[in-house]
Write an enzyme that holds these catalytic residues in place. Structure first.
Site, PDB file in Angstrom:
ATOM      1  CB  CYS A  95       5.090 -30.129  43.100  1.00 43.92           C
ATOM      2  SG  CYS A  95       4.225 -30.530  41.577  1.00 43.92           S
ATOM      3  CD  GLU A 414      -7.837  -6.515  24.207  1.00 42.16           C
ATOM      4  OE1 GLU A 414      -7.416  -6.117  25.313  1.00 42.16           O
ATOM      5  OE2 GLU A 414      -7.145  -6.506  23.181  1.00 42.16           O
TER       6      GLU A 414
END
Length: 474
Positions: A95, A414
């Protein structure tokens, strides 16, 4: 006083509802603004992660409070150690964003720049953390009492229990934060250095001109300001006074130019130091055993790894009290984070949130005896589970797009569907799965990534704290 009842048939009730809703929205916006102002005051900038989380102010506040506590407040570890541990954790997932961020913080708090040359340049005590860092990042179920014993009984380089607990919290925090960073595509858009145009120092604020800041560059003065000064000078009738004012003006101009040159020199020095720092902060320099990665826990049964059962060791009954005892108040802060993320306002049912949370724990070897895992397959479509697993278990691989995702809860209402004509460039496929405009979809993605991050954080903490408990009672 105006009282609006449900039976009122006038437009006034609708207006009151709109006003109430707007007040709530304004309140949330003010909350975010206050958090950003605090960040600007303390760090001089608002990082990309905070900006991503701004759609959920209540959670953002809890997250920032915890992160500030473990990295900057009182604790057994020195500040440079904390940021170096964060670098080690972020490097396991390659990262760049977090490695660069904590490298800058490491130098800012007085860390030795030589340590940034690589893990071999760090003190032996920090190098001892490498093994548990690898295990927690990729295969946390391998955490064992023997790892804790090695750290606590290493002669002069040994760790105390309090130091180890803080280190474990930092490792787990940064591992899980890597999942959020890659899930929101923050790392791929990261640009570490940016020079301001026209040679204006980045720290200059236009509002300084209104406050009489003498460091305001002369080139930024508006024509109207020059005209005002000229009219003021022309109106002087006393020649001696005029000469005196001209002399003072020249002296002030020379002082401003001197300050500006010093500021630019310092800024150039900072840029050169940051450029040198970027050479030092290649994530691969802090990685050993690069081939170690996540493996399917379900396929490791031949190695006799037992399933972690929450009924035997849970956060509420065991982890919370242990971590709070060895690292004061951190248990309350972490618990608040877990509660905040599970109570975030959402259009989806609590069953869906619980399915996501329990599925992440399941792929990391943690099971709940009182949960029907058949609900996971009912509520989460296969492609969506692939996305969750990728972000939670090997986030550095998610820089390449995964297959299109969709949410498949029990109720049709949903379900989130993908519109055919509208696309979202430079975002993960999950962003292209909403019927509503861009911001609703972005909020949906961030909500899911927050759940992934916190579930992974709790899982790593459970494994590490259980190993510490086993060492303490052995």
């Amino acid at each position: 006083m105006i009282i609006c009842t449900n039976k009122m048939e006038y437009p006034l009730r609708t207006q009151c509802q709109r006003v109430h809703k707007q007040v709530m929205v304004n309140g949330e916006n003010e909350r975010v603004s206050l958090l950003f102002m605090k960040a600007l005051v303390s760090r001089g900038s608002v990082d990309a992660v905070s900006q991503q989380m701004a759609s959920h102010p209540q959670y953002l506040e809890s997250f920032l409070r915890t992160q500030h506590y473990i990295l900057h407040m009182d604790g057994p570890l020195p500040l440079p150690y904390r940021h170096y541990i964060a670098i080690m954790a972020a490097a396991r997932h390659h990262c760049n964003y977090l490695v660069y961020l904590h490298s800058a913080q490491f130098l800012r708090v007085g860390g030795d720049p030589l340590w940034l040359q690589g893990l071999e340049a760090a003190p032996p005590r920090l190098r001892l953390l490498d093994h548990i860092n690898k295990v927690l990042a990729h295969q946390p179920w391998l955490s064992a009492c023997s790892h804790i014993q090695t750290l606590l009984k290493s002669g002069e380089q040994c760790w105390s229990l309090a130091e180890l607990v803080q280190a474990v919290v930092i490792l787990a925090h940064c591992h899980s934060l890597c999942s959020f960073v890659f899930g929101c595509d923050t790392d791929s858009d990261f640009v570490p250095l940016s020079k301001s145009p026209n040679g204006v120092p980045p720290t200059f604020c236009p509002f300084d001109a209104a406050n009489g800041n003498a460091n305001v560059p002369q080139s930024l003065a508006t024509p109207s300001e020059h005209k005002t000064r000229r009219r003021s000078l022309d109106s002087s009738c006393d020649m001696a006074c005029l000469k005196e004012r001209i002399q003072k003006s020249q002296e002030e101009r020379e002082k401003r130019e001197e300050r500006l040159l010093q500021s630019q020199a310092l800024q150039q020095t900072d840029i050169e130091e940051e450029e040198e720092m970027m050479c030092f902060t290649d994530p691969t320099r802090f990685i050993t055993d690069p081939d170690l990665c996540y493996q399917e826990f379900a396929r490791r049964e031949e190695d006799h790894f037992q399933v972690f059962r929450v009924q035997d060791y849970s956060w509420e009954d065991h982890g919370f009290s242990l971590v709070n005892r060895l690292y004061s108040d951190i248990g309350h802060l972490l618990d608040d984070r877990f509660r905040s993320v599970t109570t975030l306002p959402s259009t989806h049912s609590p069953d869906l949130k619980r399915a996501i949370w329990n599925y992440i724990h399941c792929v990391l070897g943690i099971r709940y005896d009182d949960y029907d895992y058949g609900e996971v397959n009912q509520l989460l479509e296969r492609d969506f589970k692939l996305y969750i697993k990728a972000v939670a278990c090997f986030p550095d691989a998610t820089k390449t797009p995964v297959c299109p995702l969709s949410l498949a809860p029990l109720k049709t209402s949903e379900r989130v569907r993908r519109p055919s004509p509208f696309k979202f460039p430079s975002f993960k496929p999950l962003l292209a799965l909403c019927v509503n405009p861009f911001f609703h979809c972005l909020s949906l993605q961030i909500h899911v990534n927050l759940l992934i991050m916190e579930a992974r954080l709790q899982a790593e903490l459970l494994y590490a704290l259980r190993a510490i408990t086993q060492y303490m009672i052995a």
